[in-house]
Design a protein around this motif. Structure first.
Motif, PDB file in Angstrom:
ATOM      1  N   GLU A 147     -17.117  34.734  20.415  1.00 57.16           N
ATOM      2  CA  GLU A 147     -16.923  33.965  19.186  1.00 57.16           C
ATOM      3  C   GLU A 147     -18.250  33.549  18.555  1.00 57.16           C
ATOM      4  O   GLU A 147     -18.307  33.289  17.347  1.00 57.16           O
ATOM      5  N   GLN A 151     -16.246  37.184  14.164  1.00 50.50           N
ATOM      6  CA  GLN A 151     -15.204  36.349  13.600  1.00 50.50           C
ATOM      7  C   GLN A 151     -14.152  36.055  14.672  1.00 50.50           C
ATOM      8  O   GLN A 151     -13.888  36.889  15.551  1.00 50.50           O
ATOM      9  N   TRP A 153     -10.846  35.988  15.090  1.00 50.46           N
ATOM     10  CA  TRP A 153      -9.720  36.865  15.421  1.00 50.46           C
ATOM     11  C   TRP A 153     -10.188  38.197  16.000  1.00 50.46           C
ATOM     12  O   TRP A 153      -9.535  38.768  16.865  1.00 50.46           O
ATOM     13  N   LEU A 156     -11.103  37.436  19.538  1.00 50.04           N
ATOM     14  CA  LEU A 156      -9.898  37.294  20.353  1.00 50.04           C
ATOM     15  C   LEU A 156      -9.345  38.659  20.749  1.00 50.04           C
ATOM     16  O   LEU A 156      -8.990  38.883  21.916  1.00 50.04           O
ATOM     17  N   LEU A 190      -4.337  38.197  24.745  1.00 48.89           N
ATOM     18  CA  LEU A 190      -4.200  37.548  23.442  1.00 48.89           C
ATOM     19  C   LEU A 190      -3.452  36.225  23.572  1.00 48.89           C
ATOM     20  O   LEU A 190      -3.833  35.220  22.951  1.00 48.89           O
ATOM     21  N   LEU A 194      -5.037  32.634  22.562  1.00 42.87           N
ATOM     22  CA  LEU A 194      -4.388  31.804  21.551  1.00 42.87           C
ATOM     23  C   LEU A 194      -4.014  30.442  22.128  1.00 42.87           C
ATOM     24  O   LEU A 194      -4.095  29.415  21.442  1.00 42.87           O
ATOM     25  N   TRP A 197      -6.944  28.211  21.885  1.00 38.93           N
ATOM     26  CA  TRP A 197      -7.153  27.744  20.518  1.00 38.93           C
ATOM     27  C   TRP A 197      -6.172  26.628  20.150  1.00 38.93           C
ATOM     28  O   TRP A 197      -6.568  25.605  19.599  1.00 38.93           O
ATOM     29  N   GLY A 261       0.268  32.421  17.880  1.00 43.39           N
ATOM     30  CA  GLY A 261      -0.527  32.929  16.775  1.00 43.39           C
ATOM     31  C   GLY A 261      -0.207  32.218  15.471  1.00 43.39           C
ATOM     32  O   GLY A 261      -1.103  31.882  14.684  1.00 43.39           O
ATOM     33  N   ALA A 265      -2.877  29.980  13.428  1.00 42.41           N
ATOM     34  CA  ALA A 265      -3.199  30.266  12.028  1.00 42.41           C
ATOM     35  C   ALA A 265      -2.898  29.063  11.134  1.00 42.41           C
ATOM     36  O   ALA A 265      -3.632  28.790  10.182  1.00 42.41           O
TER      37      ALA A 265
END
Length: 269
Positions: A147, A151, A153, A156, A190, A194, A197, A261, A265
């Protein structure tokens, strides 16, 4: 502060870890051999060196006063709460999978083994160990390093692919026989990223979720709690009995991934 390129940092970290561990590893090998207790002790010492190096790396390379917190390993009740939620979700997902497959007649439940209690304790230790070790490595150190360069995503996605590749270092014949598992591992990577995050960039949830999956599957697999009826092909239920290598297991995992996700977002700055 001038930061070295990503792949230079990754190679430098890995090389330093090997150099620090190699004298200890070779000593244990010559004194105890390999396998059994020697292997357990060797891996434990390797990971202790990894944590020590991670602290030094965070301080010296990234100028972090709290390097482990920088990588997502934080204390406090929130971390414990996240880990508990993750653990319950991981166990619940495996239980739901086999419950549905049982209702559909794809598996048959067997009787509980005589030493179920010991089996559960062994699985608990395995789940905690794997969840802590792999998540600090992949979603802690590696994802943070990615990261810093890319970027979020993209980082990730790359993290998920690297996670799958490093779990797929097998002889060619094994890779050909179990190739659907690779996609499942990417999806799992993934999901875990996520989870970090969504839960405040803390590692509690991914550690708990990963550990819960391992514990539940360990109990089912090692305890021989189910047997497959053969009604559905393996690519649906899981190659070699591994749910993450089948459409059913990966499909359920994808649902969790999409939910996380969407949440990630929606809450992104």
């Amino acid at each position: 502060m001038i930061r070295r390129p990503l792949w230079v940092r990754l190679f430098s970290f890995a090389l330093t870890l090997v150099v620090l561990w190699l004298p200890i590893g070779l000593t244990i090998f010559f004194l105890w051999g390999e396998g059994g207790t020697a292997s357990f002790v060797n891996m434990g010492l390797l990971y202790l060196i990894f944590i020590f190096l991670l602290r030094v790396w965070g301080q010296r390379v990234h100028q972090q006063r709290s390097p482990l917190g920088f990588y997502g390993l934080q204390g406090g009740w929130q971390f414990g709460r996240d880990a508990l939620w993750g653990w319950l979700l991981g166990v619940g997902l495996v239980a739901l999978l086999f419950f549905i497959e049982g209702l559909l007649g794809w598996v048959q439940w067997q009787g509980a083994p005589d030493q179920l209690g010991i089996l559960l304790v062994e699985g608990l230790a395995t789940g905690i160990g794997v969840g802590f070790a792999e998540e600090l490595l992949f979603r802690g150190w590696l994802l943070q390093e990615l990261e810093l360069e890319y970027q979020p995503w993209f980082a990730l996605g790359l993290n998920g692919i690297i996670f799958a590749v490093l779990h797929y270092l097998h002889p060619p014949e094994v890779i050909r026989a179990t190739w659907p598992r690779f996609f499942g591992l990417v999806v799992l990577g993934l999901t875990l990223g996520l989870g970090k995050w969504v839960f405040g960039r803390r590692l509690g949830f991914p550690m708990g979720f990963h550990g819960g999956l391992v514990w539940a599957y360990f109990g089912v697999k090692v305890g021989d709690l189910v047997s497959y009826t053969g009604v559905m092909p393996e690519w649906v239920t899981g190659i070699s009995g591994n749910p993450i290598a089948g459409v059913m297991g990966v499909g359920m995992l994808l649902v969790v991934t999409l939910l996380l996700g969407y949440r990630a977002a929606a809450t992104a700055p």
